[in-house]
Write a protein that holds these residues in place. Structure first.
Motif, mmCIF file in Angstrom:
data_model
loop_
_atom_site.group_PDB
_atom_site.id
_atom_site.type_symbol
_atom_site.label_atom_id
_atom_site.label_comp_id
_atom_site.label_asym_id
_atom_site.label_seq_id
_atom_site.Cartn_x
_atom_site.Cartn_y
_atom_site.Cartn_z
ATOM 1 N N ILE A 29 -13.689 1.459 -6.549
ATOM 2 C CA ILE A 29 -14.373 0.341 -7.203
ATOM 3 C C ILE A 29 -13.775 0.085 -8.585
ATOM 4 N N PHE A 30 -13.547 1.147 -9.342
ATOM 5 C CA PHE A 30 -12.947 0.999 -10.670
ATOM 6 C C PHE A 30 -11.588 0.315 -10.578
ATOM 7 N N ARG A 31 -10.735 0.761 -9.663
ATOM 8 C CA ARG A 31 -9.397 0.164 -9.495
ATOM 9 C C ARG A 31 -9.485 -1.295 -9.056
ATOM 10 N N HIS A 32 -10.426 -1.613 -8.173
ATOM 11 C CA HIS A 32 -10.575 -2.998 -7.728
ATOM 12 C C HIS A 32 -10.947 -3.916 -8.896
ATOM 13 N N ILE A 33 -11.828 -3.437 -9.765
ATOM 14 C CA ILE A 33 -12.184 -4.257 -10.929
ATOM 15 C C ILE A 33 -10.973 -4.415 -11.852
ATOM 16 N N LEU A 34 -10.249 -3.315 -12.087
ATOM 17 C CA LEU A 34 -9.053 -3.391 -12.934
ATOM 18 C C LEU A 34 -8.017 -4.355 -12.367
ATOM 19 N N ASN A 35 -7.858 -4.363 -11.058
ATOM 20 C CA ASN A 35 -6.833 -5.178 -10.417
ATOM 21 C C ASN A 35 -7.303 -6.585 -10.063
ATOM 22 N N SER A 36 -8.543 -6.896 -10.388
ATOM 23 C CA SER A 36 -9.072 -8.224 -10.091
ATOM 24 C C SER A 36 -8.720 -9.188 -11.220
ATOM 25 N N ASP A 37 -9.235 -10.392 -11.136
ATOM 26 C CA ASP A 37 -8.986 -11.362 -12.203
ATOM 27 C C ASP A 37 -10.034 -11.277 -13.313
ATOM 28 N N PHE A 38 -10.833 -10.214 -13.320
ATOM 29 C CA PHE A 38 -11.813 -9.992 -14.385
ATOM 30 C C PHE A 38 -11.084 -9.859 -15.714
ATOM 31 N N ARG A 39 -11.498 -10.625 -16.706
ATOM 32 C CA ARG A 39 -10.800 -10.665 -17.990
ATOM 33 C C ARG A 39 -11.492 -9.850 -19.078
ATOM 34 N N GLY A 40 -12.593 -9.198 -18.742
ATOM 35 C CA GLY A 40 -13.301 -8.395 -19.726
ATOM 36 C C GLY A 40 -12.753 -6.972 -19.787
ATOM 37 N N THR A 41 -13.522 -6.096 -20.397
ATOM 38 C CA THR A 41 -13.149 -4.699 -20.546
ATOM 39 C C THR A 41 -13.908 -3.865 -19.526
ATOM 40 N N VAL A 42 -13.203 -2.905 -18.920
ATOM 41 C CA VAL A 42 -13.810 -2.022 -17.929
ATOM 42 C C VAL A 42 -13.655 -0.584 -18.405
ATOM 43 N N TYR A 43 -14.764 0.140 -18.439
ATOM 44 C CA TYR A 43 -14.756 1.529 -18.873
ATOM 45 C C TYR A 43 -15.169 2.445 -17.725
ATOM 46 N N PRO A 44 -14.401 3.512 -17.479
ATOM 47 C CA PRO A 44 -14.862 4.522 -16.533
ATOM 48 C C PRO A 44 -15.797 5.496 -17.252
ATOM 49 N N VAL A 45 -16.874 5.857 -16.580
ATOM 50 C CA VAL A 45 -17.817 6.830 -17.133
ATOM 51 C C VAL A 45 -17.872 8.007 -16.174
ATOM 52 N N ASN A 46 -17.449 9.161 -16.674
ATOM 53 C CA ASN A 46 -17.421 10.376 -15.867
ATOM 54 C C ASN A 46 -17.445 11.569 -16.831
ATOM 55 N N PRO A 47 -18.507 12.382 -16.781
ATOM 56 C CA PRO A 47 -18.607 13.494 -17.724
ATOM 57 C C PRO A 47 -17.574 14.599 -17.505
ATOM 58 N N SER A 48 -16.878 14.569 -16.377
ATOM 59 C CA SER A 48 -15.904 15.615 -16.061
ATOM 60 C C SER A 48 -14.458 15.176 -16.176
ATOM 61 N N ALA A 49 -14.222 13.950 -16.593
ATOM 62 C CA ALA A 49 -12.849 13.430 -16.607
ATOM 63 C C ALA A 49 -12.456 12.971 -18.010
ATOM 64 N N GLN A 50 -11.220 13.238 -18.376
ATOM 65 C CA GLN A 50 -10.647 12.720 -19.619
ATOM 66 C C GLN A 50 -10.205 11.271 -19.425
ATOM 67 N N SER A 51 -9.720 10.976 -18.206
ATOM 68 C CA SER A 51 -9.271 9.623 -17.891
ATOM 69 C C SER A 51 -9.409 9.387 -16.396
ATOM 70 N N VAL A 52 -9.451 8.122 -16.040
ATOM 71 C CA VAL A 52 -9.480 7.690 -14.644
ATOM 72 C C VAL A 52 -8.476 6.554 -14.525
ATOM 73 N N ALA A 53 -7.521 6.695 -13.631
ATOM 74 C CA ALA A 53 -6.476 5.681 -13.431
ATOM 75 C C ALA A 53 -5.785 5.341 -14.754
ATOM 76 N N ALA A 54 -5.506 6.357 -15.540
ATOM 77 C CA ALA A 54 -4.811 6.231 -16.826
ATOM 78 C C ALA A 54 -5.620 5.481 -17.889
ATOM 79 N N VAL A 55 -6.938 5.372 -17.698
ATOM 80 C CA VAL A 55 -7.817 4.738 -18.676
ATOM 81 C C VAL A 55 -8.759 5.811 -19.213
ATOM 82 N N ARG A 56 -8.907 5.877 -20.528
ATOM 83 C CA ARG A 56 -9.781 6.881 -21.122
ATOM 84 C C ARG A 56 -11.185 6.781 -20.538
ATOM 85 N N ALA A 57 -11.717 7.923 -20.099
ATOM 86 C CA ALA A 57 -13.070 7.976 -19.544
ATOM 87 C C ALA A 57 -14.045 8.457 -20.618
#
Length: 86
Positions: A29-57
């Motif tokens: 789901i996170f990757r689909h939003i990143l790869n869509s035409d959404f022009r806003g900011t997307v943040y991954p939230v995960n207490p166990s990860a430093q990053s998700v798909a090269a984006v700071r979590a």
């Protein structure tokens, strides 16, 4: 309609449960939003990860540096309802 504006036209989206595992639903789901035409900011939230798909979590919604307009929650039901078995 004003009260639903942020739901239909968010500028900042957080994906709670965005996973590092490419085969996990939160990651997909996170990757689909990143790869869509959404022009806003997307943040991954995960207490166990430093990053998700090269984006700071971020470990929680409180730690996201902007006000979140829309949160997509992709976590197992047991995290919210640990006493429920079905």
């Amino acid at each position: 309609m004003t009260s639903l504006h942020h739901f239909f036209h968010p500028k900042v989206v957080a994906v709670v449960g965005a996973s590092r595992g490419a085969d996990r639903l939160g990651h997909v789901i996170f990757r689909h939003i990143l790869n869509s035409d959404f022009r806003g900011t997307v943040y991954p939230v995960n207490p166990s990860a430093q990053s998700v798909a090269a984006v700071r979590a971020y470990p929680s919604l409180r730690d996201v540096p902007e006000q979140v307009d829309l949160a997509v929650i992709v976590v197992p039901r047991a995290r919210f309802c640990p006493s429920r078995t079905t």
